[in-house]
Motif scaffolding. Structure first.
Motif, short mmCIF file in Angstrom:
data_model
loop_
_atom_site.label_atom_id
_atom_site.label_comp_id
_atom_site.label_asym_id
_atom_site.label_seq_id
_atom_site.Cartn_x
_atom_site.Cartn_y
_atom_site.Cartn_z
N HIS A 1 16.04 -29.02 -51.03
CA HIS A 1 16.33 -28.31 -49.78
C HIS A 1 15.07 -28.21 -48.93
CE1 HIS A 1 18.13 -24.88 -47.39
NE2 HIS A 1 16.85 -24.54 -47.30
N GLU A 2 13.95 -27.87 -49.55
CA GLU A 2 12.69 -27.74 -48.80
C GLU A 2 12.24 -29.12 -48.29
OE1 GLU A 2 11.59 -24.79 -47.94
OE2 GLU A 2 13.20 -23.95 -49.18
N HIS B 1 14.02 -29.77 -45.15
CA HIS B 1 13.40 -29.16 -43.95
C HIS B 1 12.26 -30.03 -43.44
CE1 HIS B 1 15.60 -25.45 -43.75
NE2 HIS B 1 15.21 -25.00 -44.95
N GLU C 1 19.25 -24.41 -41.97
CA GLU C 1 19.54 -24.16 -43.39
C GLU C 1 20.69 -25.05 -43.87
OE1 GLU C 1 17.69 -22.68 -45.44
OE2 GLU C 1 16.38 -21.89 -43.90
N HIS D 1 13.93 -20.38 -41.00
CA HIS D 1 14.74 -21.41 -40.36
C HIS D 1 16.03 -20.78 -39.89
CE1 HIS D 1 12.23 -23.96 -43.15
NE2 HIS D 1 12.03 -24.55 -41.97
ZN LIG Z 1 15.79 -23.37 -46.09
#
Ligand SMILES: [Zn+2]
Ligand SMILES: [Zn+2]
Length: 241
Positions: A89-90, A93, A109, A104
């Motif tokens: 997930h990171e 980003h 997200e 965020h």
């Molecule tokens: Zn996030």
């Protein structure tokens, strides 16, 4: 969505991420993209310096940019699957060009979640899996061909040699001219002279008439490549009787 999928396959090829995604595999892939990945437990001082201690208590992972370094910190108290998703997930980003901060908006997200989902579900490794499949298929084919080739090579002369060919014989002309002799075996006795180029099936062959020293041995031991044409004709006619 296509944009995110594109970003995912981009990341996979750039980071050389392959096979089943494990925590260490994902961390190594991130490292290859110059993203440092550290667990909270060994980064307490760093998190304190970056004033992220409080934040780190509330989220499974976070990404920060400190000068030129991009870092992901993750909660190593989570299960491996949860950790992998949090890191993916990171990375999402970062790869999607979101501000590198822990704040965020909802859309970002969602996008990061989609990125992680695409990155981690097997169908998204489709391209790589496919490549691996094609490569292993090629290797299999090559092995099969290599295994079959000598077998075929051995098989052809075997069927011919049973028809009376010398095994050391490589002349295709001889192979053709003698292939009709189904009843000549290498173990059959033949006659020849030391200097003659051919071997004979019949001791009384006209071509042996003037030879003083006629040697007799098996065809396999005569070391002559060709059968005398007169003996060949005679043998053929005897076969046809
Ligand atoms: Zn996030
Ligand atoms: Zn002869």
């Amino acid at each position: 969505m296509n944009y995110i999928r594109h970003k995912v396959s981009n990341f996979i090829s750039k980071s050389n991420l392959h096979g089943n995604i494990t925590l260490s595999g994902l961390v190594k892939a991130a490292n290859r993209m110059n993203i440092m990945v550290k667990p909270y437990s060994s980064s307490k001082r760093m998190l304190l310096m970056l004033r992220l201690t409080k934040e780190s208590n509330n989220v499974p992972a976070l990404c920060v940019k400190d000068q030129d370094n991009i870092m992901i910190f993750y909660d190593d108290a989570l299960s491996e699957d949860e950790t992998i998703f949090a890191i993916a997930h990171e990375i999402g980003h970062i790869e999607l060009g979101h501000n590198i901060t822990f704040k965020h908006n909802d859309r970002q997200e969602k996008e990061a979640n989609t990125f992680a989902h695409y990155l981690l579900t097997p169908s998204n490794n489709y391209k790589i899996a496919n490549k691996t499949c094609v490569i292993s298929l090629c290797i299999c084919l090559i092995i099969i061909i290599l295994l079959i080739a000598p077998w075929r090579k051995n098989n052809q002369p075997t069927s011919l040699s049973s028809k009376g060919l010398n095994n050391t014989d490589t002349s295709s002309e001889t192979v053709e001219s003698q292939s009709t002799f189904s009843e000549i075996n290498n173990s059959d006795i033949c006659y020849f002279t030391e200097k003659g180029e051919v071997y004979h099936l019949y001791r009384d062959c006209g071509y042996l008439k003037n030879s003083k020293t006629v040697i007799s041995n098996t065809i396999a031991h005569c070391h002559k490549d060709r059968l005398c044409s007169a003996c060949k004709k005679r043998h053929e006619s005897e076969l046809n009787k």
